[in-house]
Scaffold this active site. Structure first.
Site, PDB file in Angstrom:
ATOM      1  N   LYS A 161       0.864  -1.180   0.000  1.00 46.49           N
ATOM      2  CA  LYS A 161       0.000   0.000   0.000  1.00 46.49           C
ATOM      3  C   LYS A 161       0.897   1.224   0.000  1.00 46.49           C
ATOM      4  O   LYS A 161       2.022   1.176   0.504  1.00 46.49           O
ATOM      5  CB  LYS A 161      -0.883   0.013   1.249  1.00 46.49           C
ATOM      6  CG  LYS A 161      -2.171   0.815   1.087  1.00 46.49           C
ATOM      7  CD  LYS A 161      -3.181   0.020   0.279  1.00 46.49           C
ATOM      8  CE  LYS A 161      -4.535   0.649   0.211  1.00 46.49           C
ATOM      9  NZ  LYS A 161      -5.501  -0.272  -0.422  1.00 46.49           N
TER      10      LYS A 161
ATOM     11  N   GLY B 191     -28.113  -1.488  -2.478  1.00 47.37           N
ATOM     12  CA  GLY B 191     -27.140  -0.799  -3.328  1.00 47.37           C
ATOM     13  C   GLY B 191     -27.404  -1.087  -4.786  1.00 47.37           C
ATOM     14  O   GLY B 191     -27.646  -2.235  -5.173  1.00 47.37           O
TER      15      GLY B 191
ATOM     16  N   GLY C 294     -25.335   0.443  -7.222  1.00 48.42           N
ATOM     17  CA  GLY C 294     -24.149   0.942  -7.927  1.00 48.42           C
ATOM     18  C   GLY C 294     -23.579  -0.152  -8.794  1.00 48.42           C
ATOM     19  O   GLY C 294     -24.279  -1.120  -9.124  1.00 48.42           O
TER      20      GLY C 294
ATOM     21  N   GLY D 150     -23.703  -3.702  -7.068  1.00 47.60           N
ATOM     22  CA  GLY D 150     -25.074  -4.178  -6.954  1.00 47.60           C
ATOM     23  C   GLY D 150     -25.649  -4.577  -8.309  1.00 47.60           C
ATOM     24  O   GLY D 150     -26.218  -5.661  -8.463  1.00 47.60           O
TER      25      GLY D 150
END
Lengths: 1060, 428
Positions: free
Chosen positions: B107, B219, B221, B224
């Site tokens: 990361k 959801g 989006g 979903g």
């Protein structure tokens, strides 16, 4: 030598002689008629035509001498047989005409017949007359040159000023009298010896000349003297002391200026209607050719100011700017686009006034700002403000004006009925006729009918959006279009009686003002696309940015709200959609930085006119672009393509409107064109010239930037800098902020929700932090809307690492009045606050204020108050009782015995203050932002300053400092001081250097003390409140700098009272 | 004054400690895996638009690369700290491992607020970041991807800087690139599809056929919608969808008992899955309260919106018909609620597994970039299915054999694979 024949043929001979004489006279008459000026040939022709008329033509010859020239017929020689006749001009001999017989001819003078002598006299007289006529004509022409200011004539004619005066005296006594008056004033002003005596002799005959009498004693009566005699003396004196050219020039200028007198007379006389004014303006402009007005600047300014007063407004701030920019030609254009009922005395109203002035400023500044050359204003027609009254009078609706005094509920209930009534009323024929003309001129393009009331858009008053604006598609037959226009005008009129504006006026004590409403009819900027009509984009620009999303953006960087299509969605806040926001001064710093954010907060709907269906529509951006994207002018500058998490600009050829994910970003417009730069320049110039922050509505049709409206930046209470009182006791202060503060105020906060920084960071897991967010969301539902503030550590709305701030979403805070972020001090760094970036645009659209608090010396945060106050959390939300260490909910009234929390924000001095204060008398929860802030009425600022100036004047030791008088000028004198205004004093003195230093010190003491007092009242610290200008006798005599203010014609200094 | 302040990295460590305890890892392994292998912290001087120089702090943490090159996002965040980067890097190690990708975890980040930076300045920050760590990253060492407030554009700037420095074309050095510039097809639907591949396997283990089940989704989006698309394609019936309504500032549940029509609903939603209330009503959808999606008589719940949606307060309203909850979102279930679900015998496919479709597709992008040959969408989806199914079966098998909750089983597998790789390499 021929012999005279006597006898029976005598009569025939005599008749023949008479015929010869007549022929000669006719001939000469013709010559004189053919020549306006008498050239040399004319004289030659005349001398040649004389001998045939004599008894013995063969030995006769003639001669004309005039001035220095001599013209002879063939063989002329003086002889004993010669007669002469004088040629004169205005009784003065300028030459002669002679006829002679050759020597050896008739040897005595008697040889000439009496008729011949008579003939010669006649010829001489005719020539004299012709010369006089010619002279007179030249004079008339000269006078005409004089009046029109033809400079060429000046040099040549300088010596002839007397003729001008003489002619004036003979032809135009009034003008002559005015010239005499002006000359006398001029002589007096230049202290020409003798002028004073003349003034004294004829003093009372003149205006404004001071006499020796005391101011409360009437001036002695005297009989007006004979103008001519007086004039002779005045010009005699002038001749003695002034150069010929000077007199000539002066006369010429004054006669020029006098030409404006008719327009003055029309404008000054308030009995004259708007139609008369219009006629006067037309005549004035016709008299002054388009290549430049030939009147002096002062005359032009005088006329301009009067026109502003008659047609626009009496407001001084407006006039100040208008005087410099609105030309008479602007008014000429205006009246040509105005529908003027015959008896109208109306004005054009605030909205029209703003646009008129702004467009004129832009036009006049174009030479210094090349980009302005491409800025346009749409064609606009005006109905004057009182046409509403004609309309109501015509329909017997006068009683409607009582409406505003009814209770607001009644007004609200009756309003729909009023709208109907208005829409079914008839217009006076002259207005119908005028509107019909306007329609012909505007053509078959959509139009917008907007109110332009007197109260709207005034400097210093935010009265916008209260009255209606209606779009018309303006399609179909002329009759249909006219009917629709009349209907719209009636509806706009009716909005004057709507409950909202009346309520608003009531709150501001404006109810008794005679409200009139002008109407603007303006072409809508745009293009026809499919069934629709719309501009490519439009919006509103503010010169002062009150919603900064980054500390790198300054207020002066401005703010642009831009949307595709009609600008309505940018001008109003639409809760479910977003305009694109740009700071014109920092266009590269965007509110939204990642592609996802940009897309998320991009405009989703577009307002357009459907010309086929004849209505205003809102359609989805996606749907619109899919079908009509291809046709939208400059579309490739306005959209970006979203793909794979990336936004790209593409050329029109590369965009597939049916398949690509097309988003309005205006990226090309911002980056590749001068669009933003132009708007920034416009804002800067307008702000500078109008001396006020402005907002400007604009539209862009793909090629041209159009200016639609300009007004002082609307400053509702939520955007006005609030004066920050400094005398609030420390115990009552909840917090102070001193960095990145915007303007505004939230006056009546009943609840404080406080998330404690230590409590929050002490939470042991992410779970609990999310619970805090949920608790805040729950409070958002139960606390009174816009009457509570949220105070919390770090960044509200954190994602990811939620230790940095409560991870709320916008829904959790949507009802708060204000979001306060308290920076939690790190060990070695000042933490960044969010500036509300997680939901910045939501905050802007809902008017939620944002305040960052940094942990430095200047910020104060009253934790003691928080700790001492009862926490309501457990009672309000038992489910979240465990969070009471972290979240405090304080009912302000409960813990302070009825007080409220008041937050005042002032960007000018970068200060925020939240303190406990008694609630105000009236509280209107529906419009909390529309009430005046506190009791700080602007009037207070100047009244106090004026009082202080008077005190200084009374207490200064005039003997010690040898002070003659004190005057006040500037904002305090004019009654328009603000909290940061200083006090401008002029001190007339005779002090020496030492005394001056001492006086300076004495005044410095006052200055500092007043500054401190002002600071306590307003929070503005100026470092001294007095601005002193010293003047001496000599300054006054020479009228240098500030001394000129004393006794000035306009805006003179005001004398302050002495102690006695 | 509380001292035990929340720290993401200590939370991640204690989570690891618990799994290490279950696995009974030796002290050396624990000590090694508790901390990142490498942490880079460096200054990035950037010339701002106004000529000033501003110095930004940049990070890159490689938690573990025993199983392959590190993989993980790169965040621009004003309050980024090394600790939060370390926590996220560790989480990436487990995530790649549970999906059995030959990758490690990393990361990175830059302490900056992109809202205060112009696009040109952001580009210079990106290039500056690469210049500082170019030697430590690359297709065979560590492959960054977009994350909080970074996007495909940032990846392309970074890739360009990297390629300029190394003098070659290495599209596999960064992922999250647009298709045509080294990106992979199928990325948009990968996460949603991954959820459903897990789900169908879970149903199978429960003896249920997908076509006989009903689902309720929170959801609408990209996750979903993709999940609904695949689930319906496989014969399932979605009876309700909950989503946010921007206009009303609240969520609604849209229900159609005989099954929603995805295309129909898409037709009345905007690009963010914000469904138009009126249009939905006109199409015959019942509009219910935002929380109602939980209480529908269905076999499957797919929370694919936000974190913390299933809590102790509402967990009891989940009807007994529900057999599987597939966590499409990150952390939609709170730990207390999770315990109750486990007690009730409901299978919860944990987020680390359920939404691993995203990182798997990212891996595919890397693979395609490295061989400079790009698959068709079907190839990508086909391979995704294989990967997800295998990952699920491994977790299910362990959960079954050792009677572990799915969540624990997933972490155990993940940590175990990494520990073994380290051991096999002879590191520990």
């Amino acid at each position: 030598m021929p012999e005279r024949v006597d006898g029976p043929d005598d009569l025939v001979a005599q008749l023949r002689e008479r015929a010869k004489e007549l022929t000669c006279v006719y001939h000469i008459e013709e010559i004189l008629r053919d020549h306006q000026e008498l050239p040399d040939e004319a004289y030659l022709q005349i001398v040649d035509s004389i001998p045939p008329a004599w008894e013995f033509p063969s030995i006769c010859s003639a001669r004309i001498s005039i001035d220095d020239k001599v013209f002879r017929s063939t063989g002329f020689a003086e002889s004993v047989s010669m007669i002469t006749a004088p040629i004169s001009k205005h009784g003065e001999e300028v030459g002669e005409i002679a006829v002679a017989y050759e020597s050896g001819g008739p040897s005595t003078p008697r040889h000439f017949l009496p008729e011949e002598e008579q003939l010669l006299q006649t010829i001489a007289r005719r020539i004299s007359e012709a010369l006089e006529h010619q002279e007179l004509r030249r004079l008339v022409e000269e006078l005409e040159h004089f009046r029109t200011g033809n400079k060429v004539a000046v040099a040549a004619g300088a010596h002839r000023w007397q003729t001008v005066v003489e002619l004036l005296q003979r032809t135009d006594q009034k003008l002559y009298a005015r010239m005499v008056r002006k000359m006398l004033t001029y002589l007096g002003w230049h202290e020409i010896p003798g002028a004073a005596q003349l003034v004294a002799d004829y003093g009372s005959f003149l205006e404004g000349v001071p006499t020796d009498a005391g101011e409360n004693v009437p001036q002695p009566f005297s009989i007006a003297p004979d103008v001519t005699e007086h004039g002779t003396r005045v010009f005699g004196l002038a001749e003695k002391h002034l150069a010929r050219g000077t007199i000539y020039n002066l006369l010429q200028r004054w006669i020029q200026e006098d030409k404006a007198s008719f327009i003055y007379r029309t404008l000054v006389n308030l009995d004259h209607s708007l139609a008369d004014v219009a006629e006067a303006v037309r005549r004035f402009v016709d008299l002054n050719p388009p290549d430049g007005l030939r009147v002096s600047d002062a005359t032009a300014k005088g006329v301009q100011v009067l026109l502003v007063r008659r047609m626009i407004t009496n407001q001084l701030e407006y006039i100040r700017a208008a005087r410099r920019f609105l030309t008479i030609r602007d008014f000429y254009e205006l009246i040509n686009h105005m529908i003027i009922p015959s008896k109208s005395h109306g004005v054009i109203g605030g909205k029209a006034a703003g646009l008129l002035l702004a467009s004129s400023i832009i036009r006049q500044c174009a030479p210094d700002h090349p980009r302005f050359a491409r800025v346009n204003t749409p064609k606009t027609w005006h109905l004057p403000s009182d046409s509403l009254h004609y309309f109501m009078n015509y329909n017997d609706m006068e009683e409607m004006f009582e409406q505003k005094y009814k209770p607001i509920e009644e007004i609200r209930a009756e309003y729909p009925h009023i709208v109907r009534l208005f829409k079914h009323s008839r217009f006076p024929p002259e207005i119908v006729h005028g509107l019909s003309m306007a329609l012909d001129d505007l053509g078959e393009v959509p139009i917008i009918v907007r109110s332009s009331s007197r109260l709207e858009d005034r400097f210093g008053s935010a009265f916008s959006g209260k009255y209606k604006s209606l779009f018309l598609t303006n399609q179909g037959t002329k009759q249909d279009r006219l009917a629709a226009l009349l209907d719209a005008v009636a509806e706009v009129y009716s909005s004057l009686f709507g409950p909202d504006p009346i309520q608003y006026r009531k709150e501001r004590d404006l109810l008794d003002v005679r409200e009139e409403m002008g109407v603007i009819i303006q072409q809508v900027v745009g293009n026809r696309i499919g069934p629709y009509y719309l501009p490519t984009c439009a919006g509103i620009a503010f010169s002062s940015n009150e919603f900064r999303w980054s500390p790198r953006i300054e207020r002066t960087d401005g703010l642009l709200r831009i949307v595709p299509g009609l600008g309505t969605r940018a001008v109003d806040r639409v809760s479910d959609d977003y305009p694109v926001l740009i700071a014109p001064g920092r266009p590269e710093l965007r509110v939204n930085s990642t592609a996802d954010e940009v897309v998320r907060y991009s405009p989703r709907r577009i307002d357009i006119l459907n010309v086929e269906e004849n209505r205003f529509e809102t359609v989805e951006v996606d749907r619109f672009l899919r079908v009509y994207g291809e046709e939208l002018p400059a579309v490739d500058r306005c959209v970006s393509i979203y793909r794979d998490g990336k936004l790209d600009r593409k050329s029109r050829l590369a965009i597939n409107f049916e398949r690509d994910d097309v988003v309005f970003t205006f990226e090309g417009l911002i980056g590749d064109t001068e669009f933003v730069g132009t708007i920034r320049e416009i804002l800067e110039v307008l702000e500078k010239e109008l001396q006020s922050a402005v907002d400007v509505e604009f539209a862009y049709d793909g090629e041209t930037l159009w200016l639609l409206q300009c007004r002082p930046q609307s400053k509702g209470a939520d955007e006005r800098p609030a004066p920050i009182p400094q005398n609030v006791s420390e115990g009552d202060i909840f917090f102070r902020g001193s960095r990145h503060i915007s303007n505004g105020s939230v006056p009546d906060i009943s609840h404080i929700v406080y998330v404690d920084a230590r409590g929050y960071s002490g939470l042991s897991n992410e779970q609990e932090m999310r619970t805090v967010a949920r608790a805040v969301g729950a409070l958002n539902q139960v606390l009174p809307k816009r009457a509570f503030i949220l105070v919390g550590p770090g960044r509200w709305g954190s994602r990811g690492d939620i230790t940095q701030g409560v991870p709320v979403t916008y829904a959790d805070i949507s009802n708060t009045a204000m979001l306060v972020e308290v920076a939690v001090s790190g060990e070695s760094y000042v933490p960044d606050l969010s500036f509300g970036t997680h939901f910045f645009q939501d905050l802007v659209e809902s008017g939620i204020r944002y305040v960052p608090l940094y942990p430095d010396n200047e910020s104060v945060f009253n934790t003691r108050f928080l700790r001492a106050s009862h926490n309501e959390l457990c009672d309000l939300l038992p489910d979240f009782a465990t969070m009471d260490r972290v979240i405090s909910v304080i009912d302000v009234a409960k813990v302070t015995a009825g007080k409220v929390l008041r937050v005042l924000l002032n960007a000018d001095i970068n200060q925020a203050l939240a303190y406990l204060a008694p609630p105000r008398q009236t509280v209107n929860r529906d419009h909390p932002d529309e009430l005046p802030v506190d009791t700080h009425h602007p009037e207070e600022f100047w009244r106090w300053r004026h009082e202080m100036a008077e005190r200084i004047s009374c207490s200064i030791d005039r003997d010690r400092f040898r002070v003659d008088a004190l005057y006040i000028i500037g904002s305090v004198k004019n009654g328009n001081s603000g909290p940061a205004s200083d006090i401008d004093l002029i001190i007339h003195h005779r002090a020496d250097a030492e005394e001056l230093t001492q006086m300076d010190m004495w005044l410095e003491g006052w200055s500092v003390a007043l500054d401190e007092l002002n600071y306590l009242r307003t929070g503005y610290r100026m470092g001294g409140l007095l601005d002193v200008h010293y003047v001496t006798d000599r300054d006054i005599a020479e009228r240098t700098s500030f001394a000129a203010k004393i006794g000035a014609v306009t805006d003179p200094a005001e004398l302050l009272p002495d102690a006695e | 004054m509380a001292v035990a302040a929340y720290n993401a990295f200590t939370v991640a460590q204690s989570q690891f400690d618990r799994i290490a305890g279950l696995l009974d890892l030796d002290g050396g392994t624990r000590a090694f895996l508790r901390e990142p292998s490498r942490e880079y912290s460096f200054s990035i001087p950037v010339k701002m638009d106004d000529g000033r120089v501003q110095v930004f702090r940049g990070y890159r943490v490689q938690h573990n690369d025993a199983r392959g090159p590190a993989k993980g996002g790169l965040r621009f965040h004003p309050l980024e700290t090394l600790d939060s980067v370390k926590a996220l890097a560790m989480w990436m190690t487990w995530k790649c491992s549970v999906a059995d990708l030959p990758l490690g975890g990393g990361k990175g980040g830059v302490v900056c607020d992109p809202h205060n930076l112009s696009a040109a300045e952001q580009e210079r920050v990106c290039r500056g970041w690469v210049r500082q760590v170019a030697r430590e990253i690359g297709p065979i060492r560590d492959v960054p991807a977009p994350d909080v407030m970074t996007s495909a554009q940032h990846m392309l700037w970074m890739l360009d800087e990297y390629e300029t420095m190394t003098g070659g074309r290495f599209p596999g050095a960064f992922t999250g690139k647009p298709v045509g510039m080294g990106g992979s097809l199928g990325r948009r639907e990968a996460t949603g599809y991954g959820v459903v591949y897990n789900l169908t396997e879970a149903l199978r283990t429960l003896g249920l056929r997908t076509e006989e089940t009903r689902a309720s989704v929170q959801g609408f989006g990209s996750v979903g919608q993709a999940a609904i698309a695949l689930y319906c394609e496989l014969g399932g019936r979605v009876v309700s969808v909950a989503c946010w309504n921007q206009k009303d500032r609240r969520a609604y549940t849209y229900r159609k008992r005989d099954g929603i029509d995805l295309e129909e609903l898409r037709g009345c939603a905007d690009r963010y899955g914000d469904i138009d209330l009126k249009k939905a009503k006109a199409l015959g959808y019942e509009v219910l309260d935002g929380e109602s999606w939980l209480c529908q008589p269905v076999e499957v719940l797919i929370p694919a919106a936000l974190e913390n949606q299933i809590t102790v307060e509402n967990v009891s309203s989940i009807p007994d018909s529900v057999r599987v909850i597939a966590e499409g979102a990150n952390g939609p279930t709170t730990p207390e609620a999770m315990q109750e679900l486990i007690d009730r015998g409901i299978t919860v496919i944990p987020d680390i597994l359920a939404n691993a479709g995203g990182v798997t597709c990212s891996y595919f992008e890397q693979v395609q970039s490295n061989m400079n040959y790009y698959w068709t969408r079907d190839e990508v989806i086909g391979r995704l299915r294989v990967k997800m199914t295998e990952a699920f079966l491994a977790v299910a098998d362990l959960a079954e054999r050792k009677s572990l909750p799915f969540r624990d089983a997933a972490y155990v597998i993940a940590v175990d694979r990494v520990a073994r790789a380290c051991h096999d390499r002879g590191w520990i």
